[in-house]
Scaffold this active site. Structure first.
Site, PDB file in Angstrom:
ATOM      1  N   GLY A   1       0.782  -1.231   0.000  1.00 16.95           N
ATOM      2  CA  GLY A   1       0.000   0.000   0.000  1.00 16.95           C
ATOM      3  C   GLY A   1       0.812   1.279   0.000  1.00 16.95           C
ATOM      4  O   GLY A   1       0.328   2.316   0.441  1.00 16.95           O
TER       5      GLY A   1
ATOM      6  N   ILE B   1      -8.291  -9.298 -11.612  1.00 19.26           N
ATOM      7  CA  ILE B   1      -8.853  -8.781 -12.858  1.00 19.26           C
ATOM      8  C   ILE B   1     -10.300  -8.342 -12.605  1.00 19.26           C
ATOM      9  O   ILE B   1     -11.073  -9.067 -11.975  1.00 19.26           O
ATOM     10  CB  ILE B   1      -8.833  -9.889 -13.958  1.00 19.26           C
ATOM     11  N   LEU B   2     -10.653  -7.170 -13.094  1.00 11.19           N
ATOM     12  CA  LEU B   2     -12.017  -6.657 -12.902  1.00 11.19           C
ATOM     13  C   LEU B   2     -12.927  -7.134 -14.033  1.00 11.19           C
ATOM     14  O   LEU B   2     -12.477  -7.309 -15.170  1.00 11.19           O
ATOM     15  CB  LEU B   2     -11.996  -5.132 -12.856  1.00 11.19           C
TER      16      LEU B   2
ATOM     17  N   ASN C   1      -5.292   3.058 -13.105  1.00 12.10           N
ATOM     18  CA  ASN C   1      -4.317   2.096 -12.588  1.00 12.10           C
ATOM     19  C   ASN C   1      -2.923   2.715 -12.681  1.00 12.10           C
ATOM     20  O   ASN C   1      -2.669   3.537 -13.558  1.00 12.10           O
ATOM     21  CB  ASN C   1      -4.361   0.817 -13.434  1.00 12.10           C
TER      22      ASN C   1
ATOM     23  N   HIS D   1       1.019   1.612 -13.281  1.00 14.39           N
ATOM     24  CA  HIS D   1       1.859   0.485 -13.711  1.00 14.39           C
ATOM     25  C   HIS D   1       3.322   0.930 -13.693  1.00 14.39           C
ATOM     26  O   HIS D   1       3.638   2.032 -14.156  1.00 14.39           O
ATOM     27  CB  HIS D   1       1.464   0.020 -15.110  1.00 14.39           C
TER      28      HIS D   1
HETATM   29  C1  GRF Z   1       3.809  -0.628  -7.749  1.00 10.29           C
HETATM   30  O1  GRF Z   1       4.885  -1.137  -8.462  1.00 10.29           O
HETATM   31  C2  GRF Z   1       2.652  -0.434  -8.649  1.00 10.29           C
HETATM   32  O2  GRF Z   1       2.989   0.114  -9.866  1.00 10.29           O
HETATM   33  C3  GRF Z   1       2.196  -1.826  -8.742  1.00 10.29           C
HETATM   34  O3  GRF Z   1       2.219  -2.256  -7.387  1.00 10.29           O
HETATM   35  C4  GRF Z   1       3.286  -1.603  -6.747  1.00 10.29           C
HETATM   36  C5  GRF Z   1       2.838  -0.819  -5.555  1.00 10.29           C
HETATM   37  O4  GRF Z   1       2.572  -1.604  -4.501  1.00 10.29           O
HETATM   38  N1  GRF Z   1       1.040  -1.993  -9.531  1.00 10.29           N
HETATM   39  P1  GRF Z   1       2.123  -0.974  -3.124  1.00 10.29           P
HETATM   40  O5  GRF Z   1       1.349   0.299  -3.387  1.00 10.29           O
HETATM   41  O6  GRF Z   1       3.354  -0.672  -2.325  1.00 10.29           O
HETATM   42  O7  GRF Z   1       1.263  -2.042  -2.503  1.00 10.29           O
END
Ligand code: GRF
Length: 204
Positions: free
Chosen positions: A12, A89-90, A104, A106
């Site tokens: 998170g 997956i949604l 999202n 990425h």
């Molecule tokens: C990041 O690399 C994000 O781009 C990916 O999950 C990671 C973040 O994890 N989709 P978190 O927010 O620390 O749980």
């Protein structure tokens, strides 16, 4: 007040960047819900620490029906759904109902190093193995594909010769924590216009 739900599956840190941005007043919105598809993840603690309502829909229990549960929580209650390290997956139904209202983050420069199976350290290892000199992160709208929706914001970071997947991940994450709250801010302020694949940002 603009209302959002944040979906998580892990530590998170991206969620935290939004919490901090709301607390500092950078983003004017309310986080109505944090929804996890895994129990016991640290993201849930981060939300509870701030008194944010949390929901757990364990993917092992709900499987493909997880989107129905997410809809029950979000439909009519939030303006935007933010996927912040969310790995399930949604459903098409949820994506249609929240058309152009799900984003999202990425950890690569889409369309490189994305798509099915590209998550976590695998993304950064793929970038290193390919030999790219720059990587980065992308905030995009969610459509029916995996990482295929229209791009809202991207930030570039250098890939160093000494990088491991871990060191590159760390450098990219620092930028994720800037562009994710920025994207939420732009959307909350109505400064994002979508025309097919093109996203136009106003007021920046
Ligand atoms: C990041 O690399 C994000 O781009 C990916 O999950 C990671 C973040 O994890 N989709 P978190 O927010 O620390 O749980």
């Amino acid at each position: 007040m603009y209302k959002i739900a944040v979906l998580v599956s892990g530590s998170g840190s991206d969620l935290q960047s939004i919490i901090d941005a709301v607390e500092s007043g950078y983003v004017n919105c309310t986080i109505k819900a944090v929804i996890s598809d895994k129990p016991d993840v640290y993201a849930l603690e981060r939300a509870k620490n701030k008194g944010i309502q949390t929901y757990v829909f364990d993917r092992k229990v709900y499987g493909k029906n997880i989107s129905e549960e997410i809809l029950k929580v979000t439909e009519g209650n939030v303006d935007l759904i933010v996927l912040a390290g969310f790995l399930s997956i949604l459903s098409e139904k949820l994506i249609k109902k929240f058309s152009n209202r799900i984003i999202n983050i990425h950890p690569s420069l889409i369309p490189s190093f994305c798509g099915n199976g590209m998550y976590g350290l695998k993304v950064h290892q793929a970038a290193i193995d390919y030999g790219v000199k720059f990587s980065g992160c992308t905030v995009h709208f969610v459509d029916e594909g995996t990482d295929t929706g229209a791009i809202i914001l991207q930030q570039v970071v250098p890939v160093l010769e000494s990088d491991t997947a871990e060191t590159l991940q760390k450098r990219v994450l620092e930028e994720e924590h800037k562009i994710l709250p920025k994207a939420v801010k732009l959307l909350a302020e109505g400064n994002v216009k979508i025309d097919g694949r093109k996203v136009y940002i106003g007021g920046v």
